[in-house]
Design a protein around this motif. Structure first.
Motif, PDB file in Angstrom:
ATOM      1  N   PHE A 243       0.807  -1.203   0.000  1.00  0.00           N
ATOM      2  CA  PHE A 243       0.000   0.000   0.000  1.00  0.00           C
ATOM      3  C   PHE A 243       0.850   1.268   0.000  1.00  0.00           C
ATOM      4  CE2 PHE A 243      -2.809  -3.289   1.699  1.00  0.00           C
ATOM      5  CZ  PHE A 243      -3.892  -3.142   0.836  1.00  0.00           C
ATOM      6  N   ALA A 244       2.143   1.116  -0.308  1.00  0.00           N
ATOM      7  CA  ALA A 244       3.003   2.283  -0.492  1.00  0.00           C
ATOM      8  C   ALA A 244       2.733   2.900  -1.867  1.00  0.00           C
ATOM      9  CB  ALA A 244       4.471   1.879  -0.384  1.00  0.00           C
ATOM     10  N   ARG A 245       2.862   4.216  -1.975  1.00  0.00           N
ATOM     11  CA  ARG A 245       2.630   4.892  -3.238  1.00  0.00           C
ATOM     12  C   ARG A 245       3.725   4.510  -4.221  1.00  0.00           C
ATOM     13  NH1 ARG A 245      -0.687   9.163  -4.454  1.00  0.00           N
ATOM     14  NH2 ARG A 245      -0.131  10.456  -6.245  1.00  0.00           N
ATOM     15  N   PRO A 246       3.390   4.011  -5.416  1.00  0.00           N
ATOM     16  CA  PRO A 246       4.421   3.575  -6.371  1.00  0.00           C
ATOM     17  C   PRO A 246       5.281   4.735  -6.853  1.00  0.00           C
ATOM     18  CG  PRO A 246       2.265   2.678  -6.946  1.00  0.00           C
ATOM     19  CD  PRO A 246       2.033   3.715  -5.894  1.00  0.00           C
ATOM     20  N   ASP A 247       6.499   4.388  -7.288  1.00  0.00           N
ATOM     21  CA  ASP A 247       7.412   5.370  -7.878  1.00  0.00           C
ATOM     22  C   ASP A 247       6.782   5.945  -9.139  1.00  0.00           C
ATOM     23  OD1 ASP A 247       9.554   6.518  -9.465  1.00  0.00           O
ATOM     24  OD2 ASP A 247      10.945   5.500  -8.105  1.00  0.00           O
ATOM     25  N   PRO A 248       6.839   7.280  -9.348  1.00  0.00           N
ATOM     26  CA  PRO A 248       6.276   7.881 -10.564  1.00  0.00           C
ATOM     27  C   PRO A 248       6.838   7.292 -11.851  1.00  0.00           C
ATOM     28  CG  PRO A 248       6.782   9.587  -8.951  1.00  0.00           C
ATOM     29  CD  PRO A 248       7.354   8.305  -8.414  1.00  0.00           C
ATOM     30  N   ALA A 249       8.044   6.709 -11.790  1.00  0.00           N
ATOM     31  CA  ALA A 249       8.643   6.122 -12.991  1.00  0.00           C
ATOM     32  C   ALA A 249       7.815   4.981 -13.548  1.00  0.00           C
ATOM     33  CB  ALA A 249      10.064   5.641 -12.682  1.00  0.00           C
ATOM     34  N   GLN A 250       7.000   4.343 -12.706  1.00  0.00           N
ATOM     35  CA  GLN A 250       6.168   3.239 -13.173  1.00  0.00           C
ATOM     36  C   GLN A 250       5.150   3.695 -14.210  1.00  0.00           C
ATOM     37  OE1 GLN A 250       6.475   0.135 -12.782  1.00  0.00           O
ATOM     38  NE2 GLN A 250       7.711  -0.158 -10.943  1.00  0.00           N
ATOM     39  N   PHE A 251       4.845   4.986 -14.240  1.00  0.00           N
ATOM     40  CA  PHE A 251       3.793   5.481 -15.121  1.00  0.00           C
ATOM     41  C   PHE A 251       4.343   6.246 -16.326  1.00  0.00           C
ATOM     42  CE2 PHE A 251       2.467   5.545 -10.642  1.00  0.00           C
ATOM     43  CZ  PHE A 251       1.571   4.486 -10.678  1.00  0.00           C
ATOM     44  N   ARG A 252       5.668   6.326 -16.424  1.00  0.00           N
ATOM     45  CA  ARG A 252       6.277   6.957 -17.599  1.00  0.00           C
ATOM     46  C   ARG A 252       6.628   5.868 -18.608  1.00  0.00           C
ATOM     47  NH1 ARG A 252       8.759  10.359 -13.485  1.00  0.00           N
ATOM     48  NH2 ARG A 252      10.611   9.024 -13.465  1.00  0.00           N
ATOM     49  N   PHE A 253       6.213   6.056 -19.854  1.00  0.00           N
ATOM     50  CA  PHE A 253       6.461   5.044 -20.878  1.00  0.00           C
ATOM     51  C   PHE A 253       7.038   5.693 -22.130  1.00  0.00           C
ATOM     52  CE2 PHE A 253       5.148   2.655 -24.652  1.00  0.00           C
ATOM     53  CZ  PHE A 253       5.700   1.414 -24.361  1.00  0.00           C
ATOM     54  N   ALA A 254       8.079   5.077 -22.662  1.00  0.00           N
ATOM     55  CA  ALA A 254       8.662   5.493 -23.937  1.00  0.00           C
ATOM     56  C   ALA A 254       8.838   4.252 -24.783  1.00  0.00           C
ATOM     57  CB  ALA A 254      10.000   6.194 -23.725  1.00  0.00           C
ATOM     58  N   PRO A 255       8.298   4.206 -26.001  1.00  0.00           N
ATOM     59  CA  PRO A 255       8.439   3.013 -26.839  1.00  0.00           C
ATOM     60  C   PRO A 255       9.907   2.710 -27.104  1.00  0.00           C
ATOM     61  CG  PRO A 255       6.817   4.526 -27.744  1.00  0.00           C
ATOM     62  CD  PRO A 255       7.525   5.260 -26.657  1.00  0.00           C
ATOM     63  N   PRO A 256      10.302   1.454 -27.059  1.00  0.00           N
ATOM     64  CA  PRO A 256      11.696   1.106 -27.337  1.00  0.00           C
ATOM     65  C   PRO A 256      12.029   1.340 -28.800  1.00  0.00           C
ATOM     66  CG  PRO A 256      10.359  -0.870 -27.090  1.00  0.00           C
ATOM     67  CD  PRO A 256       9.487   0.279 -26.720  1.00  0.00           C
ATOM     68  N   PRO A 257      13.324   1.461 -29.137  1.00  0.00           N
ATOM     69  CA  PRO A 257      13.720   1.655 -30.533  1.00  0.00           C
ATOM     70  C   PRO A 257      13.186   0.533 -31.429  1.00  0.00           C
ATOM     71  CG  PRO A 257      15.584   2.020 -29.057  1.00  0.00           C
ATOM     72  CD  PRO A 257      14.488   1.461 -28.219  1.00  0.00           C
ATOM     73  N   GLY A 258      12.655   0.917 -32.581  1.00  0.00           N
ATOM     74  CA  GLY A 258      12.146  -0.058 -33.536  1.00  0.00           C
ATOM     75  C   GLY A 258      10.690  -0.420 -33.340  1.00  0.00           C
ATOM     76  N   ALA A 259      10.074   0.055 -32.268  1.00  0.00           N
ATOM     77  CA  ALA A 259       8.665  -0.269 -32.027  1.00  0.00           C
ATOM     78  C   ALA A 259       7.767   0.475 -33.004  1.00  0.00           C
ATOM     79  CB  ALA A 259       8.288   0.086 -30.600  1.00  0.00           C
ATOM     80  N   ARG A 260       6.671  -0.164 -33.398  1.00  0.00           N
ATOM     81  CA  ARG A 260       5.674   0.496 -34.227  1.00  0.00           C
ATOM     82  C   ARG A 260       4.720   1.254 -33.311  1.00  0.00           C
ATOM     83  NH1 ARG A 260       5.792  -4.651 -36.018  1.00  0.00           N
ATOM     84  NH2 ARG A 260       3.695  -5.111 -35.224  1.00  0.00           N
ATOM     85  N   VAL A 261       4.554   2.540 -33.569  1.00  0.00           N
ATOM     86  CA  VAL A 261       3.732   3.392 -32.715  1.00  0.00           C
ATOM     87  C   VAL A 261       2.566   3.937 -33.524  1.00  0.00           C
ATOM     88  CG1 VAL A 261       3.658   5.444 -31.268  1.00  0.00           C
ATOM     89  CG2 VAL A 261       5.729   4.028 -31.318  1.00  0.00           C
ATOM     90  N   ARG A 262       1.376   3.781 -32.975  1.00  0.00           N
ATOM     91  CA  ARG A 262       0.174   4.329 -33.611  1.00  0.00           C
ATOM     92  C   ARG A 262      -0.415   5.402 -32.714  1.00  0.00           C
ATOM     93  NH1 ARG A 262      -5.541   3.244 -33.930  1.00  0.00           N
ATOM     94  NH2 ARG A 262      -5.373   1.656 -32.294  1.00  0.00           N
ATOM     95  N   GLU A 263      -0.593   6.585 -33.277  1.00  0.00           N
ATOM     96  CA  GLU A 263      -1.218   7.675 -32.543  1.00  0.00           C
ATOM     97  C   GLU A 263      -2.725   7.609 -32.761  1.00  0.00           C
ATOM     98  OE1 GLU A 263      -0.101   9.878 -30.471  1.00  0.00           O
ATOM     99  OE2 GLU A 263       2.045   9.371 -30.605  1.00  0.00           O
ATOM    100  N   GLN A 264      -3.450   7.522 -31.672  1.00  0.00           N
ATOM    101  CA  GLN A 264      -4.907   7.451 -31.732  1.00  0.00           C
ATOM    102  C   GLN A 264      -5.463   8.830 -31.419  1.00  0.00           C
ATOM    103  OE1 GLN A 264      -6.603   4.588 -29.092  1.00  0.00           O
ATOM    104  NE2 GLN A 264      -8.612   4.648 -30.038  1.00  0.00           N
ATOM    105  N   ALA A 265      -6.164   9.413 -32.374  1.00  0.00           N
ATOM    106  CA  ALA A 265      -6.661  10.776 -32.204  1.00  0.00           C
ATOM    107  C   ALA A 265      -7.710  10.830 -31.109  1.00  0.00           C
ATOM    108  CB  ALA A 265      -7.244  11.299 -33.517  1.00  0.00           C
ATOM    109  N   ALA A 266      -7.591  11.828 -30.255  1.00  0.00           N
ATOM    110  CA  ALA A 266      -8.595  12.036 -29.211  1.00  0.00           C
ATOM    111  C   ALA A 266      -9.788  12.764 -29.799  1.00  0.00           C
ATOM    112  CB  ALA A 266      -7.994  12.853 -28.064  1.00  0.00           C
TER     113      ALA A 266
END
Length: 358
Positions: A243-266
């Motif tokens: 029940f400890a507050r997780p490290d903020p790093a757990q919620f930061r995401f960056a796709p790894p090199p070579g990953a296919r990224v799709r932007e979904q329009a809001a």
């Protein structure tokens, strides 16, 4: 008022995914059940329900193991060990969850060959499939991001004990018997047990058992039993929880090199909203109620985009018309040829009756 709004302690899991987890037998299950049940001060069912309403969480993280045995036919490519979110409809699956507020949440479904993550960090929402090396990114509208949820799987099954408890507690009304049923030890923590039993014996649900953390007053385990059975059809349990507050790093995401990224329009807030589907109709009350809705404007027999066709389901007909039927240990779904879908924790005959009269 929604069950999530009225019970803040259950709200943390909702930003991660919509819509049961337990150790799927074996040595781990024996280890968890080997210790004696804890001795706890007596609390009534009413007190435990009040606990669930008033508990607060600043953060939580842990491992959740989900098991579903609904009696559904196996789905190709979605068996045990799959990291596809749709695989949660059957078998046993392990997930990691983190929560640090309504706009910081993460769920990772761990598979044999990879994992699928759904991550929210403020307005940014990512879905990451490590096996396919693909990521989908969307930005929630600025107007009211706390009211938004990230993309989730269509299976509708809860993926944490909190989500499973949401659905169970939403059914509490005069049609439900609520009683305490002892104590348990879940994820190494003492817990009270609360049992919800439908008074209407025609429901496919026999009972729902909740294990509520004795200190934090939040669900650690939820078990759903079919009518007439002592074996769970759905079970969700923390096997490890902090029940400890997780490290903020757990919620930061960056796709790894070579990953296919799709932007979904809001969706833009300055455009008129598209015409909405009619609100579903609820026929009956309590555990034997039936939800009826109109399908989108396409043939009910068409493919859903994954190669699956409703025509592959068993065909049924009667005075109400014709259609196709899905049955399981806990629910039935009727898809009619005239574009309706009816569902409930009832036998098919109850769906046919509702289809004929509404």
């Amino acid at each position: 008022m929604s069950i999530v709004t009225s019970r803040p302690a259950l709200r943390w899991a909702v930003p991660v995914a919509v819509l049961l987890a337990v150790v799927g037998g074996g040595a781990a299950a024996r280890t968890l059940t080997a210790s004696a049940d804890p001795s706890l001060p007596a609390r009534t069912a009413a007190q435990l329900l009040a606990d669930l309403q008033t508990a607060r969480l600043d953060g939580v993280s842990g491992t959740v193991v989900q098991q579903a045995d609904l009696g559904l036919p196996p789905l190709p490519g979605l068996g045990q060990g799959s990291s596809d979110l749709q695989s949660l409809v059957s078998g046993s699956h392990t997930m990691r969850v983190w929560y640090a507020g309504p706009d910081k949440a993460r769920l990772a479904l761990l598979g044999t060959l990879g994992e699928t993550d759904v991550i929210r960090d403020g307005r940014d929402v990512w879905t990451w499939d490590s096996q396919q090396n693909t990521a989908t990114h969307s930005v929630l509208p600025a107007a009211d991001p706390s009211a938004q949820k990230p993309p989730v799987s269509p299976d509708g099954l809860p993926k944490t004990p909190q989500e499973a408890a949401n659905a169970a507690l939403a059914a509490i009304d005069p049609s439900t018997e609520v009683r305490t049923s002892g104590s348990a030890r879940v994820a190494g923590r003492p817990a009270y047990e609360l049992t919800l039993t439908p008074r209407d014996t025609t429901s496919l649900v026999g009972r729902v058992s909740l294990a509520i953390d004795a200190e934090r007053r939040v669900p650690l385990r939820v078990q759903v039993y079919p009518a007439g059975s002592d074996s769970t059809a759905i079970e969700v349990r923390f096997t490890q929880v902090s029940f400890a507050r997780p490290d903020p790093a757990q919620f930061r995401f960056a796709p790894p090199p070579g990953a296919r990224v799709r932007e979904q329009a809001a969706a833009r807030t300055d455009r008129p909203a598209p015409a909405e589907l009619p609100e579903p109709t609820v026929v009956g009350k309590g555990w034997t109620s039936v939800v009826m809705a109109k399908l989108p404007a396409q043939s009910p027999s068409s493919s859903d985009g994954t190669g699956f066709s409703v025509d592959r389901l068993p065909a049924v007909s009667g005075a109400w018309g014709s259609g196709h039927l899905v049955t399981s240990k806990l629910f039935s779904v009727l898809i009619t040829d005239d574009g309706r879908v009816l569902a409930g924790a009832v036998r098919p005959e109850r769906l046919y009756e509702a289809a004929a009269t509404h």
